[in-house]
Scaffold this active site. Structure first.
Site, PDB file in Angstrom:
ATOM      1  N   ARG A 210     -18.695  47.347 -33.751  1.00 53.67           N
ATOM      2  CA  ARG A 210     -17.348  47.050 -33.266  1.00 53.67           C
ATOM      3  C   ARG A 210     -16.360  47.895 -34.067  1.00 53.67           C
ATOM      4  NH1 ARG A 210     -18.005  41.834 -30.435  1.00 53.67           N
ATOM      5  NH2 ARG A 210     -20.205  42.044 -29.833  1.00 53.67           N
ATOM      6  N   GLU A 212     -13.410  47.749 -34.823  1.00 54.85           N
ATOM      7  CA  GLU A 212     -12.170  46.986 -35.005  1.00 54.85           C
ATOM      8  C   GLU A 212     -11.456  47.475 -36.251  1.00 54.85           C
ATOM      9  OE1 GLU A 212     -13.931  43.131 -34.909  1.00 54.85           O
ATOM     10  OE2 GLU A 212     -13.715  42.951 -32.732  1.00 54.85           O
ATOM     11  N   ARG A 218     -14.213  37.835 -42.163  1.00 57.00           N
ATOM     12  CA  ARG A 218     -15.244  37.355 -41.230  1.00 57.00           C
ATOM     13  C   ARG A 218     -15.746  38.435 -40.292  1.00 57.00           C
ATOM     14  NH1 ARG A 218     -12.217  33.545 -36.805  1.00 57.00           N
ATOM     15  NH2 ARG A 218     -13.093  31.879 -38.032  1.00 57.00           N
ATOM     16  N   HIS A 219     -15.243  39.661 -40.399  1.00 52.72           N
ATOM     17  CA  HIS A 219     -15.670  40.736 -39.496  1.00 52.72           C
ATOM     18  C   HIS A 219     -16.351  41.881 -40.248  1.00 52.72           C
ATOM     19  CE1 HIS A 219     -12.618  38.786 -36.880  1.00 52.72           C
ATOM     20  NE2 HIS A 219     -13.443  39.154 -35.927  1.00 52.72           N
ATOM     21  N   GLU A 362     -16.606  30.076 -35.704  1.00 49.75           N
ATOM     22  CA  GLU A 362     -17.441  30.393 -34.539  1.00 49.75           C
ATOM     23  C   GLU A 362     -18.589  31.290 -34.978  1.00 49.75           C
ATOM     24  OE1 GLU A 362     -16.062  33.584 -32.045  1.00 49.75           O
ATOM     25  OE2 GLU A 362     -18.243  33.710 -31.925  1.00 49.75           O
ATOM     26  N   SER A 365     -21.257  33.127 -29.333  1.00 51.96           N
ATOM     27  CA  SER A 365     -20.713  33.034 -27.990  1.00 51.96           C
ATOM     28  C   SER A 365     -21.891  33.057 -27.036  1.00 51.96           C
ATOM     29  CB  SER A 365     -19.784  34.203 -27.674  1.00 51.96           C
ATOM     30  OG  SER A 365     -18.511  33.961 -28.210  1.00 51.96           O
ATOM     31  N   ARG A 413     -22.675  36.380 -40.425  1.00 56.97           N
ATOM     32  CA  ARG A 413     -21.687  35.309 -40.426  1.00 56.97           C
ATOM     33  C   ARG A 413     -22.371  33.947 -40.615  1.00 56.97           C
ATOM     34  NH1 ARG A 413     -16.989  34.709 -35.885  1.00 56.97           N
ATOM     35  NH2 ARG A 413     -16.363  36.772 -36.628  1.00 56.97           N
TER      36      ARG A 413
END
Lengths: 439, 439
Positions: A210, A212, A218-219, A362, A365, A413
């Protein structure tokens, strides 16, 4: 008193010392710590299984972290770690460190100078707490796979070099593929769905990417994704039931094989209830607002709402897990299956997508996916995506894909949350983030 | 006679039919083939475990590859595949194909129009032979991991986005990493060595990337690498012994779980001898020249020499495996450990690197690695590599790395060789090659 190698002795691991009280053993590992009191030297040998205190005299101790072999007699010693000490008969240096480590490995503290710790990760990762996180992750991943195989799932390996993203094109790392534009895969989503048409039930453990820009605790820009997809389901309830069984298998294995790591980090292995509570997103938002006075922004749950919802279930039902279900369409990707009204007709506003919260965050998903070609094409149009860039994916839905769904767990995570590690970077051996391409 | 779903019945797999003779079962799967004789319809249902012939009357058969559910009575029938037939009581279409598949799945032949087969891979991969290769690979990978875990190895996950290549810089795919140049990892080589300092024995199963321009039947640009690294070894002999045990475990599991796939492809599972023969590269070159009159070019073995050497061991020792050892320095990467002269001094011309040949092709490279800092820096200089670009790697050798070695197996190449698949592309679900970025 360095002597010839005692190769006639089988190697013993430090955790096996209690079985060898009074006997002579051969240990191999790293010089974790040392203290020279003149006539007598103390050293701590670290191997894959733990540490052992060793004591000798006239020893020529190398620098810390040197690879060493100790032959000596095992003696009960209440003050030594594990209750046993090795009285050194010979010390052999297999490979001497040429410099002292940049930080003292036994004295490292979590998150003290995190950037320095990560800069020197090639050696700081040897720390007992640092490696414990990676050991827990290895056991967690093994349990994930073993359980799925026991339920008839087949492991797959799908491309990480792709011509388009699964979610529409944002946050992709570009690759130069022999002069053609390509990208690093964000997810094996589309490929694992295709493979449901082959093996019905599939899983993959592989890195995903990712791009990002933001840097949060958390990433990660590269992480290990535990992906599952299951065909011939009735609804997303089957997928949540499966994930519950997978999590139970993970916690069972951690209880069998990683008690020492949890103890070292002061963490506890959660119980997985036979049925993890399920609450719809709308109900969850309402609960958080009414019980805690937190007004939830956006269409999803914000981080504070995730924390409060977990707190509610911990307080009222004593569990660290809760499924949040029935996400609105606007909060889920195009391939998510619509929910049904009570009369059986489709409800285009609500999906069969769910998240799993664990201890306030979370970790999954998932959901049921669209399996009918016409419905998928309608969804792509409604999301204003380019059907041509997705043609390689949509093609397979012309050929009778069964009802199916799945989920993905971010391994780092989950590891971090299990162990109470505040920053997910420490749950990866060599993390990649906005500013970190090395080591 | 399509009726309501018979959800009261547990699903039965086609391979379980013999256990249910005379009983009514519920099958789910894909419509593999169909034939309508007017009053009576035959259909073949394909599920993950195999196929079942079903017969009924008045059935409204959907297009091939549709997802279907059949409820019917199991009857012995000598001419049906597997010896049983299902007499259809109800047929439910779970998801109808909207077009006939571009090729007839039951009639596909290996390597007939290979490019067309790969263009339509999203559906051709459903073929019985096509999926058999991927099933065998999944079992092979599971055996690899399970065996290593049983010997105390820890699984690791290392970065695939790297700032420099392990082998010097050629054949790397460039990535744009937030504006910084980066590359896809060719190998986890350097990272798995670093992790020997943490867990002593490690393995990784993950994709690796080679930007090789040439397109051959034995190369992929993205493949699944089965990587192993082991600390506290005496020499590369320990590594070859380990690989022998790993291969034996793989063949045992394939014998237990993939007999049907080998039978379908007309392939046989090889025996792994307790000790795989070992021959030095120099002796191997000489043998091939003297016995077969083949003059070997280059410093390694060429493909024809690999084939002839394997032929020699098959003929004289009845084995499909042979280790080729003691490669010259010029044919191995900079991190390969030098061999010793009989007097114990180092021989800078010869290394402790080895290859493993299986049925005429190299499936492994391995060896003992340099573990001493000074020796590593000398080697980097001798190879005219840039020590600065390797500094993140060499750093760890200052801190007492133990003697270690390892190997890597290309999963697709081993799978293809085991099953007699001529082109390695068919041992990967969605291969990437010079001209293929989709599907």
């Amino acid at each position: 008193m360095t002597t010839q190698p005692a190769v006639h002795l089988q190697r013993t691991l430090t955790r096996e010392l209690p079985r060898f009280e009074g006997q002579t053993v051969r240990l191999q590992g790293f010089l974790h710590a040392r203290r020279d009191l003149g006539g007598v030297q103390f050293l701590v040998l670290r191997d894959v299984s733990g540490v052992a205190q060793c004591v000798g005299s006239g020893l020529d101790l190398p620098l810390p972290e040197s690879s060493i072999e100790v032959v000596g007699r095992v003696k009960a010693h209440p003050k030594a770690p594990g209750g046993y000490e090795v009285q050194v008969e010979s010390l052999r240096v297999l490979s001497a460190a040429v410099e002292p480590p940049p930080v003292e490995i036994p004295k490292m503290e979590w998150n003290v100078n995190p950037e320095t710790m990560l800069d020197y990760r090639v050696v700081t990762v040897r720390g007992l707490k640092e490696r414990a996180a990676l050991k827990v992750q290895a056991e967690l991943v093994a349990a994930f796979r073993d359980h799925l195989i026991s339920e008839g799932f087949t492991e797959i390996s799908t491309p990480k070099i792709v011509s388009a993203g699964a979610e529409g094109g944002a946050n992709l790392f570009p690759i130069d593929y022999f002069g053609h534009p390509a990208y690093l895969a964000q997810s094996p989503q589309l490929y694992k769905q295709i493979m449901v048409g082959v093996f019905e039930r599939v899983f993959e453990v592989a890195p995903v990417y990712r791009a990002e820009e933001h840097a949060t605790s958390r990433h990660l820009n590269e992480y290990l994704s535990l992906d599952v997809e299951m065909g011939f389901i009735e609804s997303e309830e089957d997928v949540m039931d499966l994930e519950t069984r997978v999590l139970a298998a993970i916690m069972t294995r951690l209880g069998e094989r990683a008690q020492a790591e949890f103890a070292l980090l002061g963490a506890t292995i959660p119980d997985v209830p036979a049925r993890i509570p399920r609450i719809t997103l709308m109900e969850a938002r309402q609960l958080v607002t009414e019980k805690y006075g937190h007004a939830v922004g956006g269409k999803d749950l914000d981080p504070e709402a995730e924390r409060l919802l977990s707190q509610h279930y911990a307080e009222t039902q004593g569990t660290d897990f809760v499924f949040v279900t029935k996400y609105p369409r606007a909060a889920r990707p195009f391939y998510t299956h619509a929910d049904h009204h009570p009369d059986g007709t489709l409800n285009p506003e609500i999906t069969r997508g769910f998240d799993l919260l664990f201890r306030g965050i979370e970790i999954t998903s998932g959901g049921q996916r669209i399996h009918e070609y016409a419905m998928l094409m309608d969804s792509i149009a409604a999301y204003k995506l380019n059907p041509e860039s997705l043609a390689g994916y949509t093609e397979v839905f012309k050929y009778g894909m069964p009802p199916h769904g799945g989920f993905a767990i971010g391994a780092e995570r989950l590891t971090a949350r299990l162990l109470g590690i505040a920053n997910v970077r420490y749950a990866r051996a060599f993390p990649r983030d906005r500013h970190r391409l090395t080591p």
